[in-house]
Design an enzyme around this catalytic site. Structure first.
Site, PDB file in Angstrom:
ATOM      1  N   TYR A  92       4.718   6.651   2.069  1.00  0.00           N
ATOM      2  CA  TYR A  92       5.466   5.515   2.585  1.00  0.00           C
ATOM      3  C   TYR A  92       4.920   4.243   1.957  1.00  0.00           C
ATOM      4  O   TYR A  92       3.706   4.025   1.949  1.00  0.00           O
ATOM      5  CB  TYR A  92       5.321   5.452   4.112  1.00  0.00           C
ATOM      6  CG  TYR A  92       6.108   4.328   4.762  1.00  0.00           C
ATOM      7  CD1 TYR A  92       7.502   4.358   4.800  1.00  0.00           C
ATOM      8  CD2 TYR A  92       5.468   3.235   5.346  1.00  0.00           C
ATOM      9  CE1 TYR A  92       8.232   3.342   5.393  1.00  0.00           C
ATOM     10  CE2 TYR A  92       6.188   2.219   5.954  1.00  0.00           C
ATOM     11  CZ  TYR A  92       7.574   2.271   5.973  1.00  0.00           C
ATOM     12  OH  TYR A  92       8.286   1.257   6.569  1.00  0.00           O
ATOM     13  N   ASP A 111      -1.282   2.130  -3.531  1.00  0.00           N
ATOM     14  CA  ASP A 111      -0.874   1.481  -2.294  1.00  0.00           C
ATOM     15  C   ASP A 111      -2.006   1.687  -1.290  1.00  0.00           C
ATOM     16  O   ASP A 111      -2.106   2.738  -0.656  1.00  0.00           O
ATOM     17  CB  ASP A 111       0.440   2.088  -1.791  1.00  0.00           C
ATOM     18  CG  ASP A 111       0.845   1.513  -0.438  1.00  0.00           C
ATOM     19  OD1 ASP A 111       0.068   0.725   0.132  1.00  0.00           O
ATOM     20  OD2 ASP A 111       1.943   1.872   0.040  1.00  0.00           O
ATOM     21  N   LYS A 129      -2.307  -4.403   6.552  1.00  0.00           N
ATOM     22  CA  LYS A 129      -3.065  -3.913   7.712  1.00  0.00           C
ATOM     23  C   LYS A 129      -4.440  -4.589   7.858  1.00  0.00           C
ATOM     24  O   LYS A 129      -4.478  -5.749   8.248  1.00  0.00           O
ATOM     25  CB  LYS A 129      -3.116  -2.385   7.676  1.00  0.00           C
ATOM     26  CG  LYS A 129      -1.664  -1.844   7.721  1.00  0.00           C
ATOM     27  CD  LYS A 129      -1.479  -0.384   7.966  1.00  0.00           C
ATOM     28  CE  LYS A 129       0.000  -0.112   8.222  1.00  0.00           C
ATOM     29  NZ  LYS A 129       0.634   0.838   7.346  1.00  0.00           N
TER      30      LYS A 129
HETATM   31  C1  LIG Z   1       2.070   0.478   6.687  1.00  0.00           C
HETATM   32  C2  LIG Z   1       2.230   0.797   5.266  1.00  0.00           C
HETATM   33  C3  LIG Z   1       3.096   0.074   4.439  1.00  0.00           C
HETATM   34  C4  LIG Z   1       4.044  -0.971   4.961  1.00  0.00           C
HETATM   35  O1  LIG Z   1       3.392  -2.061   5.497  1.00  0.00           O
HETATM   36  P1  LIG Z   1       4.203  -3.011   6.516  1.00  0.00           P
HETATM   37  O2  LIG Z   1       3.232  -4.099   6.820  1.00  0.00           O
HETATM   38  O3  LIG Z   1       4.567  -2.153   7.685  1.00  0.00           O
HETATM   39  O4  LIG Z   1       5.409  -3.493   5.790  1.00  0.00           O
HETATM   40  C5  LIG Z   1       3.089   0.341   3.088  1.00  0.00           C
HETATM   41  N1  LIG Z   1       2.293   1.283   2.582  1.00  0.00           N
HETATM   42  C6  LIG Z   1       1.459   2.016   3.329  1.00  0.00           C
HETATM   43  C7  LIG Z   1       0.570   3.037   2.708  1.00  0.00           C
HETATM   44  C8  LIG Z   1       1.410   1.806   4.707  1.00  0.00           C
HETATM   45  O5  LIG Z   1       0.612   2.566   5.460  1.00  0.00           O
END
Ligand SMILES: *Cc1c(COP(=O)(O)O)cnc(C)c1O
Length: 428
Positions: free
Chosen positions: A144, A239, A267
């Site tokens: 994701y 990511d 995060k």
């Molecule tokens: C949470 C998450 C996202 C998206 O971040 P948001 O602040 O919810 O837009 C993207 N990549 C990873 C790996 C994530 O865990």
């Protein structure tokens, strides 16, 4: 436990907010029941609208790595707010957090702040396309990277939970530029690269997958990707929205000793305020406007409250690197305790763990990719989720999410959690 007030609040919310929530995974759709409305939280504990208390294993889906209402972060935000909350002009705190993040993470020397992980990943891919002049990207099934169009192709997190890994609204034109690979399968990646020679701008990956449960990379997988990217002249995007400033001071890049070309953060870096960031070496970052041609912007990007929270959080982590060891030990302790309890109660299970991330799968098979993750027994997971909730332990309301361990948890809290699991396991 009683959830009368939460249920009433949810009914009101549903009238004015689609599904009653501002992000799908918050709804209990995958497990049944109505979501809990939070009143407040402190340390490892959540207090809901009905006066129930829960040990929190979600921690805002990652940011609250040191626990809720962490004093230095709260103070930083309050102090900043008194001087005005947004200017749309540069402020010194933006440079301070940028300097600190660059010092903590390997291999980056410029960083740009945005408002979410989604924005970070979306901008990183645009940058990769701008730098390479190529259109296609490779992502992995079950990973994701936020909800922007290019990523909603076999996406993880809520997209799996709600059975819409490919969302309507994403055009065929966009979808055709996203190629799908299998996590932990280098041959598959190489085939895609060979079949699309000189067309791939970047490979984007969660260096530890955290949105189909927690799936660490196999030995050699990330090194192999790095090699393939070098051979095929493709940028590697890590990511690290979940793993950054969590798995180590310098995130997965440091933990595995692999250097990515562009790194995305979110995060933890915002300390609980809406922050994302993407970073790279100067040669790449200088493609961005206003000095380069790749456009990217944000009215509230680098917002002073958000930067103050993030700076306070990173400062704590930078000054106390033993936090990462402590988190790892607590998570290992929990893993061992839960495993023993499941074994004793003869519950078929697999637990994946790395650092302060873990996930429980009701599956006999090893969980190494998307296909093996979705094989877990969802009915057992539902009973497990509600059982744990009833015992005062809040885990993600979906089998495809990671547990985020916070350093605010004490060993007494962990023992309580293991005891709760023992009670629940008897009725699974
Ligand atoms: C949470 C998450 C996202 C998206 O971040 P948001 O602040 O919810 O837009 C993207 N990549 C990873 C790996 C994530 O865990």
């Amino acid at each position: 436990m009683k959830y009368q007030r939460s249920s009433a609040l949810f009914k009101e919310a549903e009238k004015v907010i689609p599904g009653g929530v501002n992000s799908p995974v918050r709804a209990f759709k995958a497990v049944g029941g109505t979501p809990i409305f939070v009143e407040s939280a402190k340390g490892a504990y959540l207090y809901d609208a009905d006066g129930n208390v829960f040990l929190d294993y979600i921690n805002s889906w990652g940011p609250m790595i040191l626990g809720h209402a962490y004093e230095p972060v709260v103070t930083a935000v309050i102090d900043k707010a008194k001087n005005g909350t947004s200017f749309g002009m540069p402020t010194e705190i933006e440079t301070k957090i940028a300097e600190l993040a660059i010092q903590m993470a390997p291999n980056i020397n410029k960083i740009r702040f945005v408002n979410s992980g989604t924005e970070a990943c979306m901008s990183a891919v645009r940058l990769a396309r701008g730098v390479t002049g190529k259109d296609k990207i490779i992502k992995f099934a079950g990973c994701y990277h936020g909800h922007s169009d290019s990523f909603l192709i076999q996406a993880g997190s809520g997209a799996i939970t709600f059975g819409s890994p490919n969302s309507p609204g994403v055009t065929k034109g966009t979808a055709k530029d996203t190629l799908l690979a299998t996590y932990n399968d280098l041959n598959n990646v190489e085939e895609l690269l060979l079949a699309n020679k000189n067309e791939i701008a970047c490979i984007i990956i969660e260096p530890v997958a955290g949105n189909m449960g927690c799936i660490p990379p196999k030995n050699g997988f990330l090194e192999g990707l790095r090699n393939l990217c070098d051979i095929h002249n493709v940028l590697l995007i890590f990511d690290e929205v979940m793993t950054g400033f969590r798995l180590a001071r310098g995130g997965a890049q440091e933990l595995f000793g692999i250097q990515a070309d562009i790194v995305c953060y979110g995060k933890v870096i915002g300390g609980g305020l809406p922050v994302g960031a993407f970073a790279a070496r100067e040669e790449i970052m200088n493609y961005l406007a206003p000095i380069g041609p790749v456009y990217q912007a944000g009215t509230l990007s680098g917002n002073p409250l958000a930067m103050a929270a993030g700076f306070a959080m990173l400062t704590e982590l930078n000054n106390n690197p033993s936090i990462f060891t402590s988190l790892k030990e607590k998570t290992a302790y929990l893993h061992k305790g839960l495993s023993e309890v499941f074994q004793k109660n003869q519950i078929v299970h697999t637990i994946n763990r790395i650092g302060s991330m873990m996930s429980v799968h009701f599956s006999e098979e090893k969980v190494i990719d998307f296909a093996s993750s979705v094989k877990g027994n969802n009915e057992t997971f539902k009973r497990f989720f509600h059982g744990m909730l009833n015992e005062g332990v809040y885990i993600a309301p979906s089998a495809f999410e990671t547990w985020f361990i916070t350093d605010a948890l004490t060993y007494t809290d962990l023992d309580k959690t293991i005891a709760a699991c023992d009670t629940v396991a008897k009725s699974l």
